[in-house]
Design a protein around this motif. Structure first.
Motif, PDB file in Angstrom:
ATOM      1  N   HIS A 129       0.813  -1.219   0.000  1.00 40.60           N
ATOM      2  CA  HIS A 129       0.000   0.000   0.000  1.00 40.60           C
ATOM      3  C   HIS A 129       0.848   1.270   0.000  1.00 40.60           C
ATOM      4  CE1 HIS A 129      -4.145  -1.842   1.048  1.00 40.60           C
ATOM      5  NE2 HIS A 129      -3.325  -2.819   0.685  1.00 40.60           N
ATOM      6  N   HIS A 130       2.121   1.146  -0.330  1.00 37.38           N
ATOM      7  CA  HIS A 130       2.987   2.318  -0.458  1.00 37.38           C
ATOM      8  C   HIS A 130       3.206   2.592  -1.939  1.00 37.38           C
ATOM      9  CE1 HIS A 130       6.538   4.886  -0.250  1.00 37.38           C
ATOM     10  NE2 HIS A 130       6.312   5.051   1.043  1.00 37.38           N
ATOM     11  N   PRO A 131       3.206   3.858  -2.373  1.00 38.11           N
ATOM     12  CA  PRO A 131       3.339   4.153  -3.806  1.00 38.11           C
ATOM     13  C   PRO A 131       4.685   3.774  -4.410  1.00 38.11           C
ATOM     14  CG  PRO A 131       3.363   6.180  -2.510  1.00 38.11           C
ATOM     15  CD  PRO A 131       2.943   5.085  -1.587  1.00 38.11           C
ATOM     16  N   ALA A 132       5.681   3.472  -3.566  1.00 38.37           N
ATOM     17  CA  ALA A 132       6.986   3.038  -4.077  1.00 38.37           C
ATOM     18  C   ALA A 132       7.171   1.525  -3.971  1.00 38.37           C
ATOM     19  CB  ALA A 132       8.112   3.745  -3.330  1.00 38.37           C
ATOM     20  N   TYR A 133       6.126   0.805  -3.591  1.00 40.52           N
ATOM     21  CA  TYR A 133       6.198  -0.656  -3.442  1.00 40.52           C
ATOM     22  C   TYR A 133       6.285  -1.345  -4.801  1.00 40.52           C
ATOM     23  CZ  TYR A 133       4.395  -5.402  -2.927  1.00 40.52           C
ATOM     24  OH  TYR A 133       4.225  -6.768  -3.004  1.00 40.52           O
ATOM     25  N   ASP A 134       7.029  -2.453  -4.838  1.00 35.55           N
ATOM     26  CA  ASP A 134       7.004  -3.341  -5.999  1.00 35.55           C
ATOM     27  C   ASP A 134       7.233  -4.759  -5.517  1.00 35.55           C
ATOM     28  OD1 ASP A 134       6.808  -3.916  -8.795  1.00 35.55           O
ATOM     29  OD2 ASP A 134       8.986  -4.165  -8.872  1.00 35.55           O
ATOM     30  N   PHE A 135       6.538  -5.705  -6.137  1.00 39.84           N
ATOM     31  CA  PHE A 135       6.690  -7.115  -5.778  1.00 39.84           C
ATOM     32  C   PHE A 135       8.086  -7.598  -6.161  1.00 39.84           C
ATOM     33  CE2 PHE A 135       6.254 -11.681  -6.443  1.00 39.84           C
ATOM     34  CZ  PHE A 135       5.537 -12.066  -5.317  1.00 39.84           C
ATOM     35  N   ASN A 136       8.662  -8.439  -5.317  1.00 35.45           N
ATOM     36  CA  ASN A 136      10.010  -8.970  -5.534  1.00 35.45           C
ATOM     37  C   ASN A 136       9.928 -10.255  -6.358  1.00 35.45           C
ATOM     38  OD1 ASN A 136      12.598  -9.940  -5.436  1.00 35.45           O
ATOM     39  ND2 ASN A 136      12.768  -9.966  -3.213  1.00 35.45           N
ATOM     40  N   ASP A 137      10.319 -10.171  -7.626  1.00 35.83           N
ATOM     41  CA  ASP A 137      10.228 -11.331  -8.512  1.00 35.83           C
ATOM     42  C   ASP A 137      11.107 -12.491  -8.074  1.00 35.83           C
ATOM     43  OD1 ASP A 137       8.388 -10.057 -10.114  1.00 35.83           O
ATOM     44  OD2 ASP A 137       9.871  -9.330 -11.548  1.00 35.83           O
ATOM     45  N   GLU A 138      12.103 -12.251  -7.229  1.00 36.38           N
ATOM     46  CA  GLU A 138      13.000 -13.324  -6.802  1.00 36.38           C
ATOM     47  C   GLU A 138      12.290 -14.383  -5.963  1.00 36.38           C
ATOM     48  OE1 GLU A 138      16.436 -11.745  -4.923  1.00 36.38           O
ATOM     49  OE2 GLU A 138      17.159 -10.686  -6.710  1.00 36.38           O
ATOM     50  N   ILE A 139      11.149 -14.048  -5.364  1.00 40.42           N
ATOM     51  CA  ILE A 139      10.459 -15.046  -4.539  1.00 40.42           C
ATOM     52  C   ILE A 139       9.446 -15.854  -5.348  1.00 40.42           C
ATOM     53  CG2 ILE A 139      10.778 -13.612  -2.489  1.00 40.42           C
ATOM     54  CD1 ILE A 139       7.693 -13.124  -2.562  1.00 40.42           C
ATOM     55  N   ILE A 140       9.280 -15.549  -6.618  1.00 44.09           N
ATOM     56  CA  ILE A 140       8.293 -16.270  -7.427  1.00 44.09           C
ATOM     57  C   ILE A 140       8.541 -17.771  -7.439  1.00 44.09           C
ATOM     58  CG2 ILE A 140       7.486 -16.636  -9.799  1.00 44.09           C
ATOM     59  CD1 ILE A 140       7.429 -13.605 -10.150  1.00 44.09           C
ATOM     60  N   PRO A 141       9.780 -18.264  -7.665  1.00 43.34           N
ATOM     61  CA  PRO A 141       9.967 -19.724  -7.645  1.00 43.34           C
ATOM     62  C   PRO A 141       9.692 -20.351  -6.281  1.00 43.34           C
ATOM     63  CG  PRO A 141      12.084 -18.578  -7.789  1.00 43.34           C
ATOM     64  CD  PRO A 141      11.019 -17.557  -8.021  1.00 43.34           C
ATOM     65  N   ILE A 142       9.900 -19.591  -5.222  1.00 48.99           N
ATOM     66  CA  ILE A 142       9.583 -20.113  -3.885  1.00 48.99           C
ATOM     67  C   ILE A 142       8.078 -20.279  -3.741  1.00 48.99           C
ATOM     68  CG2 ILE A 142       9.718 -19.629  -1.412  1.00 48.99           C
ATOM     69  CD1 ILE A 142      12.303 -18.072  -1.998  1.00 48.99           C
ATOM     70  N   GLY A 143       7.327 -19.270  -4.189  1.00 46.90           N
ATOM     71  CA  GLY A 143       5.873 -19.354  -4.113  1.00 46.90           C
ATOM     72  C   GLY A 143       5.314 -20.472  -4.969  1.00 46.90           C
ATOM     73  N   ILE A 144       5.833 -20.625  -6.184  1.00 47.00           N
ATOM     74  CA  ILE A 144       5.370 -21.715  -7.050  1.00 47.00           C
ATOM     75  C   ILE A 144       5.667 -23.069  -6.399  1.00 47.00           C
ATOM     76  CG2 ILE A 144       5.703 -22.866  -9.270  1.00 47.00           C
ATOM     77  CD1 ILE A 144       6.328 -20.137 -10.498  1.00 47.00           C
ATOM     78  N   SER A 145       6.867 -23.198  -5.851  1.00 47.13           N
ATOM     79  CA  SER A 145       7.249 -24.453  -5.205  1.00 47.13           C
ATOM     80  C   SER A 145       6.357 -24.765  -4.011  1.00 47.13           C
ATOM     81  CB  SER A 145       8.714 -24.391  -4.766  1.00 47.13           C
ATOM     82  OG  SER A 145       9.574 -24.220  -5.874  1.00 47.13           O
ATOM     83  N   TYR A 146       6.011 -23.729  -3.247  1.00 46.18           N
ATOM     84  CA  TYR A 146       5.121 -23.939  -2.100  1.00 46.18           C
ATOM     85  C   TYR A 146       3.777 -24.490  -2.556  1.00 46.18           C
ATOM     86  CZ  TYR A 146       1.816 -22.949   1.626  1.00 46.18           C
ATOM     87  OH  TYR A 146       0.816 -23.059   2.564  1.00 46.18           O
ATOM     88  N   TRP A 147       3.187 -23.855  -3.570  1.00 47.20           N
ATOM     89  CA  TRP A 147       1.881 -24.319  -4.049  1.00 47.20           C
ATOM     90  C   TRP A 147       1.972 -25.757  -4.567  1.00 47.20           C
ATOM     91  CZ3 TRP A 147      -1.655 -22.011  -1.854  1.00 47.20           C
ATOM     92  CH2 TRP A 147      -1.900 -20.632  -1.886  1.00 47.20           C
ATOM     93  N   ALA A 148       3.020 -26.053  -5.346  1.00 47.82           N
ATOM     94  CA  ALA A 148       3.156 -27.391  -5.913  1.00 47.82           C
ATOM     95  C   ALA A 148       3.317 -28.437  -4.812  1.00 47.82           C
ATOM     96  CB  ALA A 148       4.344 -27.427  -6.865  1.00 47.82           C
ATOM     97  N   ARG A 149       4.173 -28.146  -3.855  1.00 48.22           N
ATOM     98  CA  ARG A 149       4.416 -29.087  -2.760  1.00 48.22           C
ATOM     99  C   ARG A 149       3.161 -29.273  -1.910  1.00 48.22           C
ATOM    100  NH1 ARG A 149       8.701 -32.561  -0.840  1.00 48.22           N
ATOM    101  NH2 ARG A 149       8.393 -32.830   1.392  1.00 48.22           N
ATOM    102  N   LEU A 150       2.433 -28.205  -1.685  1.00 49.85           N
ATOM    103  CA  LEU A 150       1.200 -28.290  -0.899  1.00 49.85           C
ATOM    104  C   LEU A 150       0.210 -29.244  -1.553  1.00 49.85           C
ATOM    105  CD1 LEU A 150      -0.470 -27.120   1.512  1.00 49.85           C
ATOM    106  CD2 LEU A 150      -1.368 -25.444  -0.093  1.00 49.85           C
ATOM    107  N   VAL A 151       0.017 -29.104  -2.859  1.00 50.33           N
ATOM    108  CA  VAL A 151      -0.918 -29.978  -3.578  1.00 50.33           C
ATOM    109  C   VAL A 151      -0.432 -31.415  -3.555  1.00 50.33           C
ATOM    110  CG1 VAL A 151      -1.898 -30.505  -5.837  1.00 50.33           C
ATOM    111  CG2 VAL A 151      -1.804 -28.136  -5.039  1.00 50.33           C
ATOM    112  N   GLU A 152       0.854 -31.625  -3.845  1.00 48.19           N
ATOM    113  CA  GLU A 152       1.368 -32.991  -3.961  1.00 48.19           C
ATOM    114  C   GLU A 152       1.408 -33.732  -2.640  1.00 48.19           C
ATOM    115  OE1 GLU A 152       4.178 -32.080  -7.900  1.00 48.19           O
ATOM    116  OE2 GLU A 152       5.090 -32.276  -5.898  1.00 48.19           O
ATOM    117  N   THR A 153       1.439 -33.004  -1.535  1.00 46.40           N
ATOM    118  CA  THR A 153       1.421 -33.656  -0.218  1.00 46.40           C
ATOM    119  C   THR A 153       0.010 -33.741   0.362  1.00 46.40           C
ATOM    120  OG1 THR A 153       1.973 -31.546   0.851  1.00 46.40           O
ATOM    121  CG2 THR A 153       3.781 -33.041   0.342  1.00 46.40           C
ATOM    122  N   ARG A 154      -0.773 -32.673   0.173  1.00 40.81           N
ATOM    123  CA  ARG A 154      -2.149 -32.707   0.709  1.00 40.81           C
ATOM    124  C   ARG A 154      -3.024 -33.654  -0.081  1.00 40.81           C
ATOM    125  NH1 ARG A 154      -3.342 -32.055   5.784  1.00 40.81           N
ATOM    126  NH2 ARG A 154      -5.391 -31.155   6.174  1.00 40.81           N
TER     127      ARG A 154
END
Length: 387
Positions: free
Chosen positions: A359-384
């Motif tokens: 919510h800050h006008p100088a904020y930007d999402f950090n693309d470096e965490i994208i593979p971590i987020g994808i991996s989390y979702w994939a692992r969550l599905v494959e284990t749950r």
């Protein structure tokens, strides 16, 4: 689960999607471009079913695993809308839409879930079905509530649901815990009516400005003197409107504010005391006050079993030392809470670092965490949904 080569490759592509979303922000339910691109990509990935228009402009896609299972269905949710904010980052991929920007990272949330969708549609190494939920209007529009009211949970047979939101914690870390993690966000509206008059003759008027000023001060006593110091509550006035001339005592004045709480008992206490303090303070100064309390987004309350599983998945991705399980709840709000009232599940936080929070006008999402987020979702599905 170290980041696989396939997910690392996907992450580069997902970062491009993220920057495209960032350049073209849309607000609340008005997401024609965003929802169309999301649906288009999900179809291109080979999802088994893609449905649009859920909760007005939401998108839900189903991917069925390749292993025999018991028919279980879990949901993964991303929000899609931006904020009415003017961006000041100066980045090459900055918003091209005046007065709008992705200042909360929903562009990154979409990119991570789309990346997971592409990976899961290719591998299908699970039993059961995953429902990918792309939600409109998280930023104050109640989009989660609208999707639920549209029958999303029943239509797609969702039995559990999971969410993820970025924050300013160190990049590559997670926070997850059972119980309340975000506050309820309620609204208050106060209309003060007195007797207008000439500014030079205040004795002939009932001064709504004076009454309103005292109300603003008095309501701060509700948290400091009525709520247990070990509990959490916030009352903030964000808008005060009274009159237009420098020599006129206005007949009416108006206040608007927000209330944030973490338990229903404190919510009931604060609502009752605010009403009493507002009405009696107005009468003290010869005015009357109409007090309206509007229940908004409820508290995010993670379910115990689902939070425990989410923590184990996060630890498998980044290591147990990078998973914080004792982070205090935030007094910010998140309407994923509606989904957690409808089904068991968990919201986790993913750290992205940086100097500017959401919510800050100088904020930007950090693309470096994208593979971590994808991996989390994939692992969550494959284990749950393990075979």
């Amino acid at each position: 689960m170290p980041i696989s080569n396939r997910i690392a490759d996907l992450a580069h592509e997902a970062a491009e999607w993220r920057r495209d979303f960032h350049q073209h922000p849309e607000l609340l339910f008005d997401l024609p471009r965003t929802s169309a691109i999301v649906a288009e990509k999900l179809r291109a990935f080979g999802c088994d079913e893609v449905v649009t228009g859920i909760g007005r402009s939401g998108v839900v896609a189903l991917i069925r695993g390749s292993h025999a299972g018991t028919g279980r269905v879990i949901g993964l949710r991303s929000d899609m809308d931006a904020l009415p904010l003017t961006e000041i980052t100066g980045l090459p991929h900055a918003s091209r839409v005046p007065g709008m920007m992705h200042a909360c990272g929903h562009d990154g949330h979409m990119a991570m879930l789309l990346g997971a969708a592409k990976y899961l549609a290719e591998t299908r190494n699970f039993a059961g079905t995953v429902a990918l939920v792309f939600q409109p209007a998280e930023e104050g529009g109640g989009g989660a509530r609208e999707m639920i009211a549209d029958g999303m949970m029943e239509r797609f047979g969702i039995q559990e649901i999971y969410g993820m939101h970025n924050g300013i914690d160190p990049a590559g870390t997670f926070s997850v815990k059972a119980g309340p993690t975000s506050a309820a966000a309620d609204r208050i509206h106060i209309l003060v009516e007195g007797k207008g008059g000439h500014g030079a003759m205040p004795h002939l008027a009932a001064d709504t400005v004076l009454a309103t000023a005292q109300i603003v001060i008095a309501i701060q006593s509700v948290v400091s003197r009525n709520v247990d110091p070990l509990e959490a509550a916030v009352v903030s006035i964000g808008s005060l409107n009274a009159g237009h001339a420098n020599n006129v005592i206005p007949h009416t004045a108006e206040l608007r504010g927000t209330v944030r709480i973490l338990t229903k008992d404190v919510q009931a206490l604060v609502e009752a005391r605010l009403r009493e303090v507002v009405e009696k303070t107005a009468r003290t100064f010869g005015a009357t006050a109409t007090f309206t309390y509007i229940h908004g987004c409820p508290m995010v309350v993670n379910h115990v079993a689902e939070a425990e599983h989410a923590a184990l998945v996060a630890a498998a991705i980044v290591g147990p030392d990078n998973v914080r399980r004792d982070k205090p709840p935030s007094m910010g709000a998140e309407d994923f809470s509606f989904m957690l009232e409808a089904r068991p599940g968990c919201m986790v936080g993913i750290g992205q670092g940086g100097d500017f929070g959401v919510h800050h006008p100088a904020y930007d999402f950090n693309d470096e965490i994208i593979p971590i987020g994808i991996s989390y979702w994939a692992r969550l599905v494959e284990t749950r949904l393990a075979a």
